[in-house]
Design a protein around this motif. Structure first.
Motif, PDB file in Angstrom:
ATOM      1  N   LEU A 137       0.812  -1.212   0.000  1.00  0.00           N
ATOM      2  CA  LEU A 137       0.000   0.000   0.000  1.00  0.00           C
ATOM      3  C   LEU A 137       0.845   1.262   0.000  1.00  0.00           C
ATOM      4  O   LEU A 137       0.605   2.188  -0.770  1.00  0.00           O
ATOM      5  CB  LEU A 137      -0.913   0.035   1.237  1.00  0.00           C
ATOM      6  N   HIS A 138       1.819   1.294   0.883  1.00  0.00           N
ATOM      7  CA  HIS A 138       2.611   2.506   1.096  1.00  0.00           C
ATOM      8  C   HIS A 138       3.475   2.876  -0.110  1.00  0.00           C
ATOM      9  O   HIS A 138       3.796   4.041  -0.298  1.00  0.00           O
ATOM     10  CB  HIS A 138       3.484   2.349   2.343  1.00  0.00           C
ATOM     11  N   SER A 139       3.834   1.932  -0.920  1.00  0.00           N
ATOM     12  CA  SER A 139       4.647   2.276  -2.094  1.00  0.00           C
ATOM     13  C   SER A 139       3.817   2.324  -3.372  1.00  0.00           C
ATOM     14  O   SER A 139       4.163   3.041  -4.299  1.00  0.00           O
ATOM     15  CB  SER A 139       5.825   1.312  -2.246  1.00  0.00           C
ATOM     16  N   LEU A 142       0.943   5.858  -2.104  1.00  0.00           N
ATOM     17  CA  LEU A 142       1.168   6.531  -0.826  1.00  0.00           C
ATOM     18  C   LEU A 142       0.206   7.693  -0.608  1.00  0.00           C
ATOM     19  O   LEU A 142      -0.383   7.826   0.463  1.00  0.00           O
ATOM     20  CB  LEU A 142       2.618   7.018  -0.725  1.00  0.00           C
ATOM     21  N   LEU A 145      -3.223   6.466   0.277  1.00  0.00           N
ATOM     22  CA  LEU A 145      -3.246   5.943   1.644  1.00  0.00           C
ATOM     23  C   LEU A 145      -3.270   7.086   2.652  1.00  0.00           C
ATOM     24  O   LEU A 145      -4.049   7.063   3.615  1.00  0.00           O
ATOM     25  CB  LEU A 145      -2.039   5.033   1.882  1.00  0.00           C
ATOM     26  N   ILE A 146      -2.438   8.094   2.432  1.00  0.00           N
ATOM     27  CA  ILE A 146      -2.434   9.260   3.326  1.00  0.00           C
ATOM     28  C   ILE A 146      -3.805   9.933   3.340  1.00  0.00           C
ATOM     29  O   ILE A 146      -4.318  10.305   4.404  1.00  0.00           O
ATOM     30  CB  ILE A 146      -1.327  10.263   2.920  1.00  0.00           C
TER      31      ILE A 146
END
Length: 159
Positions: A137-139, A142, A145-146
């Motif tokens: 998810l984070h890559s 991002l 997700l934020i």
């Protein structure tokens, strides 16, 4: 919330446990990173996983070695696979709201778990789908997700 290594995903890719078993058969040192990639491709491991794994090799005087301890990874994975955090989610959600995030391209949260969220935690949780994201998810997305985190956390409104 449940560990998924032990079942195949919808793409029928090898599980982490199967990849570890394949890695245990490798005789280190290797002559090159490409030797690891080629070996993995022969074992039907995807190019992306094979390439990533080759980045976990270090060059020593006699060849390439893994930079991590495979036995410890195996033990951590076995411990993780014993984890079932649904009870924790049910207990915690009595006192707070839980936001679940599912990657759009991932099959790691299956329909059974989505039903579980809907039935057991419906008034105390929400399931968000992160677009254009796979396992990482984070890559993969991002900013998306934020935005999910920010839109569901009043603390961020202060900043």
């Amino acid at each position: 919330l449940s560990a998924y290594d032990v079942k195949k995903n919808s793409k029928n890719e090898l599980t982490i446990t199967e990849i570890i078993e394949i890695m245990e058969k490798i005789n280190f040192p290797l002559a090159s990173r490409n030797d690891l990639v080629s070996y993995f491709l022969e074992k039907n491991i995807s190019l992306s996983v094979a390439s990533w794994m080759s980045s976990n090799l270090e060059l020593r005087s006699d060849g390439f070695y893994l930079i991590f301890y495979l036995q410890e990874i195996k033990e951590m994975l076995q411990s993780f696979l014993k984890s079932d955090l649904w009870q924790v989610a049910e207990i915690i959600s009595k006192d707070c709201f839980i936001n679940f995030v599912k990657a759009q391209k991932s099959d790691r949260i299956d329909q059974q778990e989505i039903k579980k969220i809907d039935l057991h935690l419906a008034k105390r949780s929400s399931l968000h789908v992160l677009e254009n994201a796979g396992h990482f998810l984070h890559s993969d997305n991002l900013l998306g997700l934020i935005n999910i985190i920010k839109s569901n956390n009043k603390w961020f409104d202060m900043y």
